[in-house]
Write a protein that holds these residues in place. Structure first.
Motif, PDB file in Angstrom:
ATOM      1  N   ASP A 171       5.742   4.782   5.060  1.00 22.00           N
ATOM      2  CA  ASP A 171       6.738   3.826   5.565  1.00 22.00           C
ATOM      3  C   ASP A 171       6.880   2.618   4.637  1.00 22.00           C
ATOM      4  N   HIS A 193       4.450  -4.886  10.570  1.00 23.71           N
ATOM      5  CA  HIS A 193       4.672  -4.127  11.808  1.00 23.71           C
ATOM      6  C   HIS A 193       4.737  -4.938  13.088  1.00 23.71           C
ATOM      7  N   HIS A 230       0.844  -1.189   0.000  1.00 22.41           N
ATOM      8  CA  HIS A 230       0.000   0.000   0.000  1.00 22.41           C
ATOM      9  C   HIS A 230       0.879   1.239   0.000  1.00 22.41           C
TER      10      HIS A 230
HETATM   11 ZN   LIG Z   1       2.499   0.417   7.687  1.00 19.90          ZN
END
Ligand SMILES: [Zn+2]
Length: 287
Positions: free
Chosen positions: A123, A265, A119
């Motif tokens: 980051d 993450h 996406h």
């Molecule tokens: Zn992210």
């Protein structure tokens, strides 16, 4: 060294005929769980190990896949670490970086054949381009890049022109090196981009199948194991209805396929499998 910061940042394993390498781009304390919509802190704290500021330790993981002649990078990470970096969340520690991690497994930027972007959040895309001789160019000059179309059309193209998504993805589009994908798309045999919206409109998972083994890079489908047990725990700014549907679809498939999973993450290397327990579906960490 602060708690939770890994000293090792590259880890490889075999996946059928493929070699999967997880690379950490950094880690730090994040408010991602504290921004859950409609879940009071006293409720989520029962299942989440958070500090006194209601922050959890998160990683920033990307993946590399070597399969046949393909050298595939999944997500781009931040820009280069160092004083010039514009993208450094507060209280975060950088690793030597994605490009340095690839070098440790013998992959130079020019070797990468495909870049799959889950996406368009900063980051995940900030490392996509680099300035060379005064010109902004693709960091992976020979790679074809892929992104869910609506992440460009409904998100990144509408951000400020100097934002990381606009600069990096805009440059790759102008150079003709970024392909916008509608729905699901097989990139090379056995590697498929699967549309899984919620975190963002064009958010995608990467599914890999080789010799009966199945792997998914989940991007930001789950930020924390608690979101597996509670698929309706969704942070601010996301589309909760679509996020929940994407999570339920993945959970059903991953259990059926006994798939290895990677998240962007969860703490490095971010790998796990799902298991069905008496209390419900749980995330089991895989080293
Ligand atoms: Zn992210």
């Amino acid at each position: 060294m602060p708690q939770g910061i890994p000293t090792e940042y590259v880890r490889s394993r075999t996946l059928g005929d493929a070699t999967l390498t997880m690379i950490s781009d950094g880690s730090g304390w994040s408010t991602i769980i504290n921004s859950l919509v409609d879940v009071p802190q006293e409720v989520w704290r029962r299942e989440v190990d958070a500090n006194e500021n209601a922050e959890v330790m998160v990683g920033y993981n990307v993946a590399h896949l070597r399969l046949g002649n393909a050298s595939i990078l999944i997500d781009l990470g931040f820009d280069d670490p160092g004083p010039e970096s514009q993208w450094m969340p507060p209280q975060h520690q950088r690793s030597p970086g994605v490009e340095a991690g690839l070098v440790t497994i013998g992959v130079k930027p020019a070797d990468v054949t495909h870049v799959l972007i889950t996406h368009a959040h900063g980051d995940h895309v900030a490392g996509g381009t680099i300035v060379r001789d005064g010109r902004r160019v693709a960091r992976y000059p020979n790679a074809r890049h892929f992104l869910g179309r609506t992440d460009w059309e409904e998100y990144a193209s509408r951000t400020q022109s100097n934002s990381y998504p606009a600069v990096n993805l805009g440059t790759l589009l102008t150079l003709g090196q970024l392909e916008l994908v509608d729905g699901d798309r097989e990139i090379v045999p056995g590697v498929t981009l699967i549309h899984a919206p919620g975190e963002s409109p064009g958010h995608s998972l990467v599914r890999v199948q080789s010799r009966g083994e199945v792997f998914y890079f989940l991007g930001d489908l789950f930020h924390h194991p608690a979101e597996v047990a509670h698929v309706d725990w969704v942070s601010r700014g996301r589309d909760a209805t679509r996020m929940r549907a994407s999570r339920e679809r993945l959970i059903e498939a991953a259990l059926r396929e006994n798939a290895l999973l990677a998240t962007a993450h969860m703490p490095f290397p971010g790998l796990g499998r799902l298991e069905r327990t008496a209390e419900g579906i749980r995330w089991r960490v895989v080293d």
